[in-house]
Design an enzyme around this catalytic site. Structure first.
Site, PDB file in Angstrom:
ATOM      1  N   GLU A  83     -80.161  20.402  57.889  1.00  0.00           N
ATOM      2  CA  GLU A  83     -79.271  21.540  58.170  1.00  0.00           C
ATOM      3  C   GLU A  83     -77.712  21.001  58.606  1.00  0.00           C
ATOM      4  OE1 GLU A  83     -81.048  24.598  60.466  1.00  0.00           O
ATOM      5  OE2 GLU A  83     -79.331  25.585  60.571  1.00  0.00           O
ATOM      6  N   LYS A 263     -85.480  28.819  67.820  1.00  0.00           N
ATOM      7  CA  LYS A 263     -85.334  27.998  66.523  1.00  0.00           C
ATOM      8  C   LYS A 263     -83.934  27.072  66.828  1.00  0.00           C
ATOM      9  CE  LYS A 263     -84.027  26.964  62.190  1.00  0.00           C
ATOM     10  NZ  LYS A 263     -82.724  26.117  62.073  1.00  0.00           N
ATOM     11  N   ASP A 279     -94.253  13.250  66.252  1.00  0.00           N
ATOM     12  CA  ASP A 279     -95.070  14.173  65.335  1.00  0.00           C
ATOM     13  C   ASP A 279     -94.416  15.778  65.712  1.00  0.00           C
ATOM     14  OD1 ASP A 279     -96.710  16.193  64.720  1.00  0.00           O
ATOM     15  OD2 ASP A 279     -98.552  14.862  65.148  1.00  0.00           O
ATOM     16  N   HIS A 377     -70.641  27.002  60.557  1.00  0.00           N
ATOM     17  CA  HIS A 377     -71.565  26.692  59.577  1.00  0.00           C
ATOM     18  C   HIS A 377     -71.186  26.538  58.066  1.00  0.00           C
ATOM     19  CE1 HIS A 377     -76.083  26.305  58.782  1.00  0.00           C
ATOM     20  NE2 HIS A 377     -75.722  26.821  57.649  1.00  0.00           N
TER      21      HIS A 377
END
Ligand code: NAD
Length: 435
Positions: A83, A263, A279, A377
């Site tokens: 991202e 998030k 993991d 962004h």
């Protein structure tokens, strides 16, 4: 050896020069670094021995998070993420936190939980008492199942019994897994103890596996950011600070916001987890179960204005990370990433990952409470769109710049900008040819 994690102008360098700068700022050998990361850190033959039905490998960008200072030590942080803006945002926020002294981190012992489930237990209270009575013997049995762990200072630490009602009983065996993530180790313990526990509880054996809610293995990060360090081009630091606190309160009251808040934290945490061969599904499962532990989903990090007028942030989450075993046995890229970080233990790695998580959170809240997330962004996203539209080499930056300036970051706009750029180039070339 102590290195700095501040490398001004790093983002402007070409990839080769960045590798050189990182080799110089760490103990990594440049040739080995280039060779290992050059092809994604994993060859097909090794991949074929790692999972099933392999066709090839699948690469993601490996980047370096800068400016991270944790417990008075600097770290160059390997981050794997697809991202745009995650690495830049975390590095930028880490620089602000650095101005307040850096991240202060504490961690629990690396204790994981093995769960052994029993059903049709005739008398839960009696079963619990019998398990408790056999505690010392159970711990001995567990240690016998993992001798190499015991040799390294780990091993079984305690047992707990939880009555889930309707004849369902679960026994937890707490195991210190030292520098491993610990899932396989703990599963071994669960399976080794099940027959003895079945005899003690009088129940029928059910599942024997770790819990990913590893709440005995938490990391806590705190950070102080001087208000002035938060200022943007057009917003004073004090206003940004208050905006971040309001955003935190929003997440504390609203699970819909808390999910997005978390998030943003996991953007940073997962990038470090992935880069170091750990993991990330286990980490995600643990983080969100922890966030919901009160029965209401809550933010993993909160921000407040301190009496000193500065912004104070606190993050806590369970993190089961390893610096040995698992994927690290086979993945040269992950091993190299760990050497770049130069951590001494799995707990220290968890501290760095959590710190990057808190930095990512600050970056998102700062942007959201000022100009909005899209501005920064989109500037980075413009590069991906330019590439997707067919731009190559220097064209990528040029097209991205056009998209950014026009405030239109779409494939259509990128195609038009690219066509215009190439048209202008060929006209210039024709001019020169004609002369
Ligand atoms: P592992 O099986 O590789 O065990 C770790 C090994 O490292 C042990 O043999 C241990 O003796 C050795 N070791 C060497 N030095 C050590 C040290 N300093 N401290 C501790 N151990 C040391 O790996 P693991 O950590 O038990 O399990 C991790 C793997 O299990 C991951 O690949 C994970 O994806 C997978 N897994 C996860 C789940 C889950 O999360 N639900 C379930 C099953 C498997």
């Amino acid at each position: 050896m102590s290195h700095t994690s501040r490398i001004p102008g790093f983002y402007k360098l070409p990839v080769e020069a960045r590798r050189r700068a990182v080799a110089e700022a760490s103990d990594l050998d440049l040739v080995e670094l280039a060779r290992t990361v050059g092809h994604g850190g994993l060859d097909v033959a090794t991949a074929d021995k790692t999972v099933e039905n392999v066709l090839g490998t699948y690469a993601l960008p490996l980047a370096v998070g800068l400016n991270v200072r944790m417990n008075r030590r600097d770290y160059l942080v390997p981050m794997v993420v697809e991202e745009p803006s995650v690495v830049a945002a975390a590095s930028n926020a880490a620089r602000m936190i650095r101005e307040g002294g850096g991240f202060e981190v504490t961690w629990d012992e690396p204790v994981m939980i093995a769960q052994v489930q029993f059903w049709d237990v005739p008398d839960a209270a009696l079963a619990a008492a019998r398990v408790w009575g056999a505690r010392a013997e159970l711990l001995r049995l567990a240690d016998r199942a993992t001798p190499s762990l015991v040799e390294r200072g780990g091993g079984a630490r305690d047992v707990e019994v939880r009555d889930l009602g309707e004849g369902l009983l679960v026994v937890h065996v707490l195991v210190d897994v030292r520098d491993a993530m610990g899932a396989n180790l703990v599963n071994t313990v669960a399976e080794a103890l099940a027959p003895t526990l079945a005899a003690l509880t009088g129940g029928r054996t059910g599942l024997r596996i770790l819990s990913n809610l590893c709440d005995r293995r938490c990391v806590r990060v705190s950070a102080r950011v001087p208000a002035a360090a938060l200022a943007t081009e057009d917003t004073a630091g004090e206003l940004v600070r208050d905006g971040v606190v309001l955003a935190s309160r929003f997440a504390e009251r609203d699970p819909y916001r808390a999910a997005t808040h978390n998030k943003g934290i996991m953007n940073g945490v997962d990038a470090v987890v992935l880069a170091t061969g750990n993991d990330w599904r286990a980490v995600e499962a643990g983080a969100h179960a922890w966030a919901a532990r009160s029965g209401r989903y809550a933010p993993l990090a909160v921000w407040r204005r301190g009496d000193d007028g500065d912004l104070h942030g606190e993050l806590a989450l369970p993190l089961a990370l390893g610096v040995v075993g698992g994927t690290l046995r086979v993945h040269p890229g992950a091993r190299l990433a760990l050497r770049l970080l130069a951590v001494d233990s799995a707990q220290e790695l968890a501290g760095v990952a959590a710190s990057v998580g808190l930095a990512s959170n600050l970056a998102a809240l700062r942007a959201l409470s000022t100009c909005g997330i899209q501005k920064g962004h989109m500037a980075l996203h413009a590069r991906s769109v330019a590439q997707a539209a067919g731009a190559h080499g220097p064209e990528v930056e040029e097209v991205a710049q056009v998209l950014h300036t026009r405030g239109e970051v779409t494939m259509d706009a990128a195609r038009r900008a690219l066509a215009a750029l190439r048209g202008a180039r060929s006209r210039v070339a024709e001019c020169f040819a004609a002369k």
